[in-house]
Design a protein around this motif. Structure first.
Motif, mmCIF file in Angstrom:
data_model
loop_
_atom_site.group_PDB
_atom_site.id
_atom_site.type_symbol
_atom_site.label_atom_id
_atom_site.label_comp_id
_atom_site.label_asym_id
_atom_site.label_seq_id
_atom_site.Cartn_x
_atom_site.Cartn_y
_atom_site.Cartn_z
ATOM 1 N N HIS A 85 4.148 9.757 10.815
ATOM 2 C CA HIS A 85 3.839 9.288 9.465
ATOM 3 C C HIS A 85 4.889 8.252 9.061
ATOM 4 N N TYR A 86 4.463 7.285 8.276
ATOM 5 C CA TYR A 86 5.341 6.196 7.861
ATOM 6 C C TYR A 86 5.394 6.139 6.343
ATOM 7 N N ARG A 87 6.598 5.927 5.830
ATOM 8 C CA ARG A 87 6.782 5.764 4.386
ATOM 9 C C ARG A 87 7.854 4.717 4.138
ATOM 10 N N ARG A 88 7.860 4.181 2.943
ATOM 11 C CA ARG A 88 8.832 3.151 2.567
ATOM 12 C C ARG A 88 10.233 3.732 2.447
ATOM 13 N N ASP A 89 11.223 2.924 2.770
ATOM 14 C CA ASP A 89 12.622 3.267 2.526
ATOM 15 C C ASP A 89 13.056 2.420 1.334
ATOM 16 N N GLU A 90 12.928 2.983 0.162
ATOM 17 C CA GLU A 90 13.159 2.227 -1.073
ATOM 18 C C GLU A 90 14.591 1.705 -1.177
ATOM 19 N N ILE A 91 15.543 2.449 -0.662
ATOM 20 C CA ILE A 91 16.942 2.007 -0.724
ATOM 21 C C ILE A 91 17.128 0.748 0.113
ATOM 22 N N ARG A 92 16.614 0.755 1.334
ATOM 23 C CA ARG A 92 16.742 -0.429 2.193
ATOM 24 C C ARG A 92 15.970 -1.618 1.637
ATOM 25 N N HIS A 135 -2.618 11.629 5.378
ATOM 26 C CA HIS A 135 -1.196 11.805 5.126
ATOM 27 C C HIS A 135 -0.895 13.292 5.052
ATOM 28 N N GLY A 136 0.350 13.631 4.928
ATOM 29 C CA GLY A 136 0.761 15.022 4.815
ATOM 30 C C GLY A 136 0.441 15.576 3.435
ATOM 31 N N ASP A 137 1.069 16.674 3.101
ATOM 32 C CA ASP A 137 0.831 17.320 1.815
ATOM 33 C C ASP A 137 1.198 16.422 0.640
ATOM 34 N N ASP A 138 2.284 15.688 0.770
ATOM 35 C CA ASP A 138 2.745 14.790 -0.284
ATOM 36 C C ASP A 138 2.826 13.378 0.304
ATOM 37 N N PRO A 139 1.817 12.532 0.048
ATOM 38 C CA PRO A 139 1.792 11.213 0.692
ATOM 39 C C PRO A 139 3.007 10.355 0.364
ATOM 40 N N ALA A 140 3.567 10.489 -0.812
ATOM 41 C CA ALA A 140 4.747 9.695 -1.163
ATOM 42 C C ALA A 140 5.955 10.138 -0.340
ATOM 43 N N GLU A 141 6.054 11.422 -0.064
ATOM 44 C CA GLU A 141 7.176 11.950 0.703
ATOM 45 C C GLU A 141 6.919 11.885 2.211
ATOM 46 N N ASP A 142 5.708 12.243 2.626
ATOM 47 C CA ASP A 142 5.387 12.327 4.048
ATOM 48 C C ASP A 142 4.980 10.987 4.651
ATOM 49 N N GLY A 143 4.371 10.116 3.855
ATOM 50 C CA GLY A 143 3.868 8.853 4.367
ATOM 51 C C GLY A 143 2.462 8.981 4.911
ATOM 52 N N VAL A 144 2.009 7.958 5.627
ATOM 53 C CA VAL A 144 0.663 7.944 6.188
ATOM 54 C C VAL A 144 0.733 7.646 7.679
ATOM 55 N N TRP A 185 0.828 -1.208 0.000
ATOM 56 C CA TRP A 185 0.000 0.000 0.000
ATOM 57 C C TRP A 185 0.861 1.257 0.000
ATOM 58 N N LEU A 186 1.970 1.214 0.719
ATOM 59 C CA LEU A 186 2.816 2.405 0.827
ATOM 60 C C LEU A 186 3.650 2.665 -0.428
ATOM 61 N N LYS A 187 3.608 1.731 -1.393
ATOM 62 C CA LYS A 187 4.240 2.026 -2.690
ATOM 63 C C LYS A 187 3.555 3.216 -3.340
ATOM 64 N N ASP A 188 2.236 3.284 -3.190
ATOM 65 C CA ASP A 188 1.454 4.371 -3.773
ATOM 66 C C ASP A 188 0.385 4.799 -2.767
ATOM 67 N N PRO A 189 0.783 5.513 -1.719
ATOM 68 C CA PRO A 189 -0.153 5.833 -0.649
ATOM 69 C C PRO A 189 -1.338 6.699 -1.072
ATOM 70 N N ALA A 190 -1.155 7.548 -2.070
ATOM 71 C CA ALA A 190 -2.262 8.401 -2.501
ATOM 72 C C ALA A 190 -3.413 7.569 -3.063
ATOM 73 N N VAL A 191 -3.096 6.430 -3.649
ATOM 74 C CA VAL A 191 -4.131 5.550 -4.204
ATOM 75 C C VAL A 191 -4.819 4.747 -3.104
ATOM 76 N N HIS A 192 -4.055 4.302 -2.116
ATOM 77 C CA HIS A 192 -4.571 3.375 -1.116
ATOM 78 C C HIS A 192 -5.141 4.023 0.143
ATOM 79 N N PHE A 193 -4.860 5.298 0.356
ATOM 80 C CA PHE A 193 -5.340 5.967 1.563
ATOM 81 C C PHE A 193 -6.052 7.255 1.175
ATOM 82 N N PRO A 194 -7.210 7.520 1.777
ATOM 83 C CA PRO A 194 -7.971 8.724 1.419
ATOM 84 C C PRO A 194 -7.251 9.996 1.857
ATOM 85 N N ASP A 195 -7.687 11.103 1.286
ATOM 86 C CA ASP A 195 -7.132 12.402 1.670
ATOM 87 C C ASP A 195 -7.292 12.610 3.166
ATOM 88 N N GLY A 196 -6.353 13.324 3.740
ATOM 89 C CA GLY A 196 -6.404 13.626 5.159
ATOM 90 C C GLY A 196 -5.683 12.607 6.026
#
Length: 96
Positions: free
Chosen positions: A77-84, A29-38, A16-27
């Motif tokens: 807020h939680y987001r993926r660490d793509e490098i790890r 997450h932060g301004d940028d769900p990909a950057e801020d997380g949910v 889900w956190l690969k594309d949080p804007a698709v999987h979680f409704p507005d509100g």
């Protein structure tokens, strides 16, 4: 840790956190769900579990390094660490 029934939920969260804007409704997450997380509350609602259960899953994913947490106002807020995640995938490809 990811092969247990609870591990399947953690894999779902990672997916889900690969594309949080698709999987979680507005509100949720932060301004940028990909950057801020949910938030854990948003994950809990999607999983259908109490927030403390979601926080446990998220905390374990942070502990193993595949999620990053960040405090925004009063919520974490939680987001993926793509490098790890890529590093872990390479380790498993090499037969670790």
């Amino acid at each position: 840790m990811l092969r247990t029934p609870a591990g399947r939920r953690r894999l779902e969260i990672l997916e889900w956190l690969k594309d949080p804007a698709v999987h979680f409704p507005d509100g949720c997450h932060g301004d940028d769900p990909a950057e801020d997380g949910v938030t854990a509350d948003a994950v809990a609602a999607k999983l259908g579990v109490p927030p403390h259960v979601a926080e446990t899953h998220l905390g374990l994913l942070v502990d193993i390094g595949v999620l990053r947490s960040r405090k925004i106002q009063q919520h974490t807020h939680y987001r993926r660490d793509e490098i790890r995640i890529a590093e872990a995938a390479r380790m498993f490809e090499k037969g670790w």
